[in-house]
Design a protein around this motif. Structure first.
Motif, PDB file in Angstrom:
ATOM      1  N   GLU A  82      47.663 -41.234  69.651  1.00 50.57           N
ATOM      2  CA  GLU A  82      48.308 -42.487  69.285  1.00 50.57           C
ATOM      3  C   GLU A  82      47.393 -43.318  68.386  1.00 50.57           C
ATOM      4  OE1 GLU A  82      50.568 -46.277  71.437  1.00 50.57           O
ATOM      5  OE2 GLU A  82      49.850 -44.582  72.625  1.00 50.57           O
ATOM      6  N   LEU A  83      46.099 -43.318  68.692  1.00 48.44           N
ATOM      7  CA  LEU A  83      45.148 -44.013  67.823  1.00 48.44           C
ATOM      8  C   LEU A  83      45.092 -43.356  66.446  1.00 48.44           C
ATOM      9  CD1 LEU A  83      42.225 -44.754  70.305  1.00 48.44           C
ATOM     10  CD2 LEU A  83      43.476 -46.468  68.976  1.00 48.44           C
ATOM     11  N   ALA A  84      45.124 -42.028  66.410  1.00 53.71           N
ATOM     12  CA  ALA A  84      45.115 -41.320  65.124  1.00 53.71           C
ATOM     13  C   ALA A  84      46.331 -41.699  64.292  1.00 53.71           C
ATOM     14  CB  ALA A  84      45.079 -39.806  65.359  1.00 53.71           C
ATOM     15  N   ARG A  85      47.481 -41.773  64.944  1.00 54.56           N
ATOM     16  CA  ARG A  85      48.718 -42.152  64.248  1.00 54.56           C
ATOM     17  C   ARG A  85      48.605 -43.580  63.701  1.00 54.56           C
ATOM     18  NH1 ARG A  85      51.676 -41.180  68.221  1.00 54.56           N
ATOM     19  NH2 ARG A  85      52.119 -38.999  67.702  1.00 54.56           N
ATOM     20  N   ALA A  86      48.074 -44.473  64.530  1.00 54.89           N
ATOM     21  CA  ALA A  86      47.913 -45.863  64.113  1.00 54.89           C
ATOM     22  C   ALA A  86      46.882 -45.987  62.997  1.00 54.89           C
ATOM     23  CB  ALA A  86      47.507 -46.721  65.310  1.00 54.89           C
ATOM     24  N   ASN A  87      45.817 -45.202  63.082  1.00 54.25           N
ATOM     25  CA  ASN A  87      44.782 -45.257  62.047  1.00 54.25           C
ATOM     26  C   ASN A  87      45.316 -44.773  60.706  1.00 54.25           C
ATOM     27  OD1 ASN A  87      42.663 -46.341  63.550  1.00 54.25           O
ATOM     28  ND2 ASN A  87      42.051 -44.345  64.352  1.00 54.25           N
ATOM     29  N   ALA A  88      46.127 -43.719  60.727  1.00 55.65           N
ATOM     30  CA  ALA A  88      46.719 -43.224  59.484  1.00 55.65           C
ATOM     31  C   ALA A  88      47.580 -44.315  58.850  1.00 55.65           C
ATOM     32  CB  ALA A  88      47.544 -41.973  59.759  1.00 55.65           C
ATOM     33  N   ALA A  89      48.411 -44.956  59.666  1.00 53.61           N
ATOM     34  CA  ALA A  89      49.293 -46.002  59.143  1.00 53.61           C
ATOM     35  C   ALA A  89      48.504 -47.191  58.614  1.00 53.61           C
ATOM     36  CB  ALA A  89      50.258 -46.446  60.234  1.00 53.61           C
ATOM     37  N   ALA A  90      47.470 -47.607  59.356  1.00 56.51           N
ATOM     38  CA  ALA A  90      46.681 -48.772  58.958  1.00 56.51           C
ATOM     39  C   ALA A  90      45.931 -48.541  57.656  1.00 56.51           C
ATOM     40  CB  ALA A  90      45.696 -49.136  60.066  1.00 56.51           C
ATOM     41  N   ASN A  91      45.598 -47.282  57.376  1.00 49.40           N
ATOM     42  CA  ASN A  91      44.885 -46.957  56.143  1.00 49.40           C
ATOM     43  C   ASN A  91      45.806 -46.439  55.038  1.00 49.40           C
ATOM     44  OD1 ASN A  91      41.704 -47.058  56.580  1.00 49.40           O
ATOM     45  ND2 ASN A  91      42.632 -46.400  58.518  1.00 49.40           N
ATOM     46  N   ALA A  92      47.119 -46.581  55.267  1.00 46.23           N
ATOM     47  CA  ALA A  92      48.133 -46.162  54.292  1.00 46.23           C
ATOM     48  C   ALA A  92      47.964 -44.699  53.884  1.00 46.23           C
ATOM     49  CB  ALA A  92      48.097 -47.079  53.061  1.00 46.23           C
ATOM     50  N   ILE A  93      47.699 -43.836  54.873  1.00 50.25           N
ATOM     51  CA  ILE A  93      47.560 -42.406  54.643  1.00 50.25           C
ATOM     52  C   ILE A  93      48.714 -41.695  55.338  1.00 50.25           C
ATOM     53  CG2 ILE A  93      46.158 -40.362  55.144  1.00 50.25           C
ATOM     54  CD1 ILE A  93      43.684 -42.161  54.977  1.00 50.25           C
ATOM     55  N   ALA A  94      49.421 -40.882  54.601  1.00 54.65           N
ATOM     56  CA  ALA A  94      50.538 -40.130  55.171  1.00 54.65           C
ATOM     57  C   ALA A  94      49.986 -38.996  56.024  1.00 54.65           C
ATOM     58  CB  ALA A  94      51.420 -39.569  54.064  1.00 54.65           C
ATOM     59  N   ALA A  95      50.269 -39.034  57.326  1.00 57.05           N
ATOM     60  CA  ALA A  95      49.798 -38.002  58.246  1.00 57.05           C
ATOM     61  C   ALA A  95      50.655 -38.036  59.502  1.00 57.05           C
ATOM     62  CB  ALA A  95      48.333 -38.215  58.619  1.00 57.05           C
ATOM     63  N   GLU A  96      50.854 -36.871  60.104  1.00 55.16           N
ATOM     64  CA  GLU A  96      51.524 -36.807  61.393  1.00 55.16           C
ATOM     65  C   GLU A  96      50.489 -36.516  62.467  1.00 55.16           C
ATOM     66  OE1 GLU A  96      54.260 -33.611  61.934  1.00 55.16           O
ATOM     67  OE2 GLU A  96      52.963 -32.097  61.027  1.00 55.16           O
ATOM     68  N   ALA A  97      50.645 -37.143  63.621  1.00 53.51           N
ATOM     69  CA  ALA A  97      49.773 -36.891  64.766  1.00 53.51           C
ATOM     70  C   ALA A  97      50.575 -36.119  65.800  1.00 53.51           C
ATOM     71  CB  ALA A  97      49.255 -38.202  65.346  1.00 53.51           C
ATOM     72  N   ILE A  98      50.043 -34.971  66.206  1.00 52.23           N
ATOM     73  CA  ILE A  98      50.743 -34.067  67.112  1.00 52.23           C
ATOM     74  C   ILE A  98      49.950 -33.954  68.409  1.00 52.23           C
ATOM     75  CG2 ILE A  98      51.482 -31.679  67.460  1.00 52.23           C
ATOM     76  CD1 ILE A  98      51.738 -31.455  64.390  1.00 52.23           C
ATOM     77  N   VAL A  99      50.593 -34.193  69.540  1.00 49.90           N
ATOM     78  CA  VAL A  99      49.951 -34.006  70.839  1.00 49.90           C
ATOM     79  C   VAL A  99      50.130 -32.544  71.235  1.00 49.90           C
ATOM     80  CG1 VAL A  99      49.881 -34.697  73.250  1.00 49.90           C
ATOM     81  CG2 VAL A  99      50.413 -36.397  71.485  1.00 49.90           C
ATOM     82  N   LEU A 100      49.032 -31.797  71.218  1.00 47.75           N
ATOM     83  CA  LEU A 100      49.111 -30.351  71.430  1.00 47.75           C
ATOM     84  C   LEU A 100      47.740 -29.809  71.800  1.00 47.75           C
ATOM     85  CD1 LEU A 100      50.824 -27.696  71.130  1.00 47.75           C
ATOM     86  CD2 LEU A 100      50.088 -27.659  68.730  1.00 47.75           C
ATOM     87  N   ASP A 101      47.716 -28.908  72.755  1.00 44.50           N
ATOM     88  CA  ASP A 101      46.495 -28.209  73.140  1.00 44.50           C
ATOM     89  C   ASP A 101      46.224 -27.121  72.099  1.00 44.50           C
ATOM     90  OD1 ASP A 101      44.483 -26.678  74.311  1.00 44.50           O
ATOM     91  OD2 ASP A 101      45.407 -26.670  76.304  1.00 44.50           O
TER      92      ASP A 101
END
Length: 255
Positions: A82-101
Motif C-alpha cells: 500500500e505504501l508502494a502504491r501511494a509512493n508511486a502516485a505521490a511521485n507521479a510514476i505509473a506503477a501497479e503494486a501487487i500483493v504476492l508472495d
C-alpha cells in the motif's frame, strides 16, 4: 491500511528526486535499493517487475531514470504494498503494486497478469542474511525482508526466470560472501552473467555483489572492477554520490 502518520516518515532519495513514505520501524529502504536501480538496464516500453519491492524504492528509482517503463511492484506485505502504491502516485510514476508472495506458483502470478515469458526486466533485492549467522529481528516485516532460508534465492530466481521472456534481463543484489549461491541459482536458464563487487571501504572484502544475467544468455561470465563506496574518511566517494543522487548509473545498466 497505512499506519498512523506518526509511524510513517517521508524520506528523500536520488538527491530529492524521489520522496518516499516508509514505516518508522521495521525494514527501512537504503543504499542497496538505489544501487540496484542504478545497475538495472531498461528502456522505454519495457515491462519491468520489481520482486520484493517493499515500499517501491528500487523500481520507482528506475522509473524516475527511465521514463515510459511499465512497472509492477510485487510485495508480500500488504502494508508495504500500500505504501508502494501511494509512493508511486505521490511521485507521479505509473506503477501497479501487487500483493504476492514471490515464491508463489505460476497460477498465482498469472492471476495478476504476470504470465510466463511476458516480462523484459526483473530486478530484485531478496532477503539474504544467513539465519545461522544472523539474529533475526523481532519485527516480523524486518525479519522477512532480511533473513533468507536455504531455498530463498533459488525460489526468487525461479520466479524471475518463469516470467522473463527469452533474452530478458535479471538484475539482483546479494551478499558478496555468498556469490557461489548466486551462480548456482543462475546456472539453470541464465547466462551472460556480469558481476560487480561492492566494497564498503578500500582494502576490505566486498560486502555486496550486483549481478546482471540474461535468460538464455550464452556469453561468458564477467567480473567487473569493484565499486568502492567510501573514502578512508567514510564519506561517500564523488562517483558514488552521483549514483545515489540519480546523476549516474553503474556499468551493469549500460548497453
Amino acid at each position: 491500511m497505512i499506519e498512523a502518520a506518526a509511524d510513517i516518515t517521508e524520506d528523500a532519495f536520488l538527491g530529492g528526486q524521489l520522496l518516499l513514505k516508509q514505516k518508522r520501524s521495521g525494514h527501512r529502504a537504503g543504499h542497496d535499493a538505489i544501487l540496484l536501480a542504478a545497475a538495472t538496464q531498461a528502456q522505454a516500453g519495457d515491462r519491468v517487475v520489481d520482486l520484493g519491492a517493499g515500499i517501491g524504492t528500487a523500481g520507482l528509482a528506475l522509473a524516475r531514470r527511465v521514463a515510459g517503463i511499465r512497472l509492477s511492484l510485487v510485495e508480500i506485505d500488504t502494508e508495504l504494498a500500500e505504501l508502494a502504491r501511494a509512493n508511486a502516485a505521490a511521485n507521479a510514476i505509473a506503477a501497479e503494486a501487487i500483493v504476492l508472495d514471490v515464491t508463489a506458483d505460476a497460477e498465482a502470478f498469472a492471476a495478476h497478469g504476470l504470465v510466463p515469458d511476458s516480462v523484459d526486466v526483473v530486478l530484485m533485492n531478496p532477503p539474504f542474511n544467513d539465519p545461522a549467522r544472523h539474529r533475526g529481528s523481532p519485527d516480523q516485516s524486518r525479519h522477512t525482508a532480511h533473513v533468507a532460508t536455504g531455498e530463498t534465492l533459488h525460489a526468487w530466481v525461479h520466479a524471475a526466470r518463469r516470467i522473463l521472456r527469452s533474452s530478458g534481463v535479471l538484475t539482483l543484489i546479494w551478499r558478496a560472501d555468498a556469490i557461489a549461491d548466486v551462480l548456482a541459482a543462475l546456472s539453470r536458464g541464465f547466462g551472460s552473467v556480469v558481476i560487480l563487487p561492492v566494497h564498503g571501504e578500500a582494502g576490505k572484502p566486498a560486502i555486496r555483489v550486483l549481478v546482471r544475467a540474461v535468460k538464455g544468455g550464452r556469453a561468458s561470465t564477467r567480473l567487473l572492477p569493484g565499486l568502492m563506496l567510501n573514502e578512508e574518511s567514510i564519506v561517500p566517494k564523488k562517483e558514488v554520490r552521483k549514483i545515489l543522487e540519480g546523476r549516474a548509473v553503474l556499468p551493469l545498466a549500460e548497453p
